[in-house]
Design a protein around this motif. Sequence first.
Motif, PDB file in Angstrom:
ATOM      1  N   PRO A 151       0.834  -1.194   0.000  1.00 43.27           N
ATOM      2  CA  PRO A 151       0.000   0.000   0.000  1.00 43.27           C
ATOM      3  C   PRO A 151       0.874   1.250   0.000  1.00 43.27           C
ATOM      4  O   PRO A 151       1.901   1.296   0.690  1.00 43.27           O
ATOM      5  N   VAL A 152       0.477   2.237  -0.771  1.00 36.49           N
ATOM      6  CA  VAL A 152       1.240   3.479  -0.894  1.00 36.49           C
ATOM      7  C   VAL A 152       0.283   4.645  -0.710  1.00 36.49           C
ATOM      8  O   VAL A 152      -0.827   4.651  -1.252  1.00 36.49           O
ATOM      9  N   SER A 153       0.705   5.640   0.038  1.00 37.36           N
ATOM     10  CA  SER A 153      -0.121   6.823   0.273  1.00 37.36           C
ATOM     11  C   SER A 153       0.202   7.885  -0.774  1.00 37.36           C
ATOM     12  O   SER A 153       1.264   8.508  -0.735  1.00 37.36           O
ATOM     13  N   GLY A 154      -0.680   8.045  -1.747  1.00 32.93           N
ATOM     14  CA  GLY A 154      -0.508   9.084  -2.758  1.00 32.93           C
ATOM     15  C   GLY A 154       0.054   8.563  -4.063  1.00 32.93           C
ATOM     16  O   GLY A 154       0.942   7.705  -4.080  1.00 32.93           O
ATOM     17  N   TYR A 155      -0.478   9.103  -5.159  1.00 30.45           N
ATOM     18  CA  TYR A 155      -0.062   8.665  -6.485  1.00 30.45           C
ATOM     19  C   TYR A 155       1.377   9.064  -6.781  1.00 30.45           C
ATOM     20  O   TYR A 155       2.148   8.300  -7.378  1.00 30.45           O
ATOM     21  N   GLY A 156       1.772  10.267  -6.380  1.00 33.62           N
ATOM     22  CA  GLY A 156       3.133  10.732  -6.638  1.00 33.62           C
ATOM     23  C   GLY A 156       4.171   9.856  -5.970  1.00 33.62           C
ATOM     24  O   GLY A 156       5.238   9.596  -6.532  1.00 33.62           O
ATOM     25  N   GLU A 157       3.871   9.393  -4.764  1.00 34.50           N
ATOM     26  CA  GLU A 157       4.816   8.524  -4.047  1.00 34.50           C
ATOM     27  C   GLU A 157       5.007   7.209  -4.800  1.00 34.50           C
ATOM     28  O   GLU A 157       6.124   6.681  -4.867  1.00 34.50           O
ATOM     29  N   LEU A 158       3.930   6.681  -5.360  1.00 35.16           N
ATOM     30  CA  LEU A 158       4.054   5.435  -6.121  1.00 35.16           C
ATOM     31  C   LEU A 158       4.927   5.659  -7.361  1.00 35.16           C
ATOM     32  O   LEU A 158       5.792   4.833  -7.675  1.00 35.16           O
ATOM     33  N   LEU A 159       4.724   6.772  -8.073  1.00 36.04           N
ATOM     34  CA  LEU A 159       5.509   7.032  -9.286  1.00 36.04           C
ATOM     35  C   LEU A 159       6.990   7.205  -8.977  1.00 36.04           C
ATOM     36  O   LEU A 159       7.837   6.972  -9.844  1.00 36.04           O
ATOM     37  N   ALA A 160       7.308   7.612  -7.758  1.00 38.24           N
ATOM     38  CA  ALA A 160       8.708   7.841  -7.391  1.00 38.24           C
ATOM     39  C   ALA A 160       9.433   6.553  -7.009  1.00 38.24           C
ATOM     40  O   ALA A 160      10.661   6.549  -6.886  1.00 38.24           O
ATOM     41  N   ARG A 161       8.722   5.466  -6.860  1.00 37.76           N
ATOM     42  CA  ARG A 161       9.351   4.218  -6.425  1.00 37.76           C
ATOM     43  C   ARG A 161      10.192   3.623  -7.553  1.00 37.76           C
ATOM     44  O   ARG A 161       9.804   3.643  -8.719  1.00 37.76           O
ATOM     45  N   ASP A 162      11.333   3.042  -7.184  1.00 33.30           N
ATOM     46  CA  ASP A 162      12.211   2.422  -8.186  1.00 33.30           C
ATOM     47  C   ASP A 162      11.969   0.921  -8.308  1.00 33.30           C
ATOM     48  O   ASP A 162      12.676   0.244  -9.064  1.00 33.30           O
ATOM     49  N   ASP A 163      10.977   0.386  -7.561  1.00 31.10           N
ATOM     50  CA  ASP A 163      10.651  -1.028  -7.674  1.00 31.10           C
ATOM     51  C   ASP A 163       9.350  -1.232  -8.451  1.00 31.10           C
ATOM     52  O   ASP A 163       8.696  -2.264  -8.331  1.00 31.10           O
ATOM     53  N   ILE A 164       8.999  -0.246  -9.263  1.00 34.42           N
ATOM     54  CA  ILE A 164       7.818  -0.299 -10.120  1.00 34.42           C
ATOM     55  C   ILE A 164       8.264  -0.129 -11.572  1.00 34.42           C
ATOM     56  O   ILE A 164       8.968   0.825 -11.905  1.00 34.42           O
ATOM     57  N   ASP A 165       7.888  -1.071 -12.432  1.00 32.22           N
ATOM     58  CA  ASP A 165       8.221  -0.978 -13.857  1.00 32.22           C
ATOM     59  C   ASP A 165       7.144  -0.252 -14.657  1.00 32.22           C
ATOM     60  O   ASP A 165       7.436   0.408 -15.659  1.00 32.22           O
ATOM     61  N   ALA A 166       5.900  -0.438 -14.245  1.00 35.00           N
ATOM     62  CA  ALA A 166       4.771   0.059 -15.034  1.00 35.00           C
ATOM     63  C   ALA A 166       3.652   0.482 -14.102  1.00 35.00           C
ATOM     64  O   ALA A 166       3.598   0.085 -12.930  1.00 35.00           O
TER      65      ALA A 166
END
Length: 320
Positions: free
Chosen positions: A54-69
């Motif tokens: 779970p991630v709080s906020g869309y921007g925080e998810l986009l900043a993660r380096d363990d997400i490809d897509a």
Amino acid sequence: MTPPVRIGVLGCADIARRRMLPAMAALPQTVPAAVASRDPEKARATAGPFGARPVSGYGELLARDDIDAVYVPLPAALHEHWTEAALRAGKHVLAEKPLTLDPAATRRLLALARARGLVLMENVMFVHHPQHARVRELVASGAIGELRAFDAEFSIPSLPEQDIRLRPELGGGALWDVGVYPVRAALHLLDEDPRVAGAALVRAPGDEVATGGAALLRTGSGVLARLAFGMRHAYRNTYALCGSEGRITVDRAFTPPADHRPVIRLERGGAHEEFVLEPADQAVATLRAFAHAVRTGHHIDTDGPLRQALLLDAVRRQAV
């Protein structure tokens, strides 16, 4: 072995919880890695059953380096902003339909994805279902003679009054929500992109958006396409191809359940024949195509979103 595509989900929309997250978890080529929401508890409740973070906020998810897509199932009016943000963050994107509400914006996002070497795919799931490939094979084989007309309808019963699909500021309305299905079907099943000969959108009393509509299209070779769609109607989910010698009909055409056995009906010369196909999960098929494009760079439908956006816009502009 090629590692699975790690997908982050922006928001906790019903389509994400009901179809896409289960499909991501079921497919070896993908993994639901994270779910973002402005509500931390909602993010936890949605992510938990699929082993996602779970991630709080869309921007925080986009900043993660363990997400490809990133998968974007937000209201239609928010697709453009968050798709662009994801692309600029270096993420491949699978965005719900319609990709944007404007052809110029669609063209711009597709160009941005190409420039950055990223896959941008619109989540029109039904085009990945094998029943439509079988229909195309039958038409190409001459099973109904020369194609003369195409009819398609997707209509659903009335939505709750607070549903986001009835809110104009969020891109609501029948054209964007259900009209996209028959419009895309015409593009997918006809050999030529049709032009709009006439269109109408209707608004139910008290509604702020059009809740029904129809369009008449015509190809350069004279094939007519009659499309209908609505959000305050009896349920209908079908298309038919009419030829000089026969007719093909498909029910449950756009949103078949994963366990549905499709039936393609062929009428010709007074005889009726049915082709019963094996069940297929079109959400899984869509994600498989997306993952293949991400890992290989081979994306087979790069022009589909723009063709669709142009035709939807032409219907909107011609509507009376």
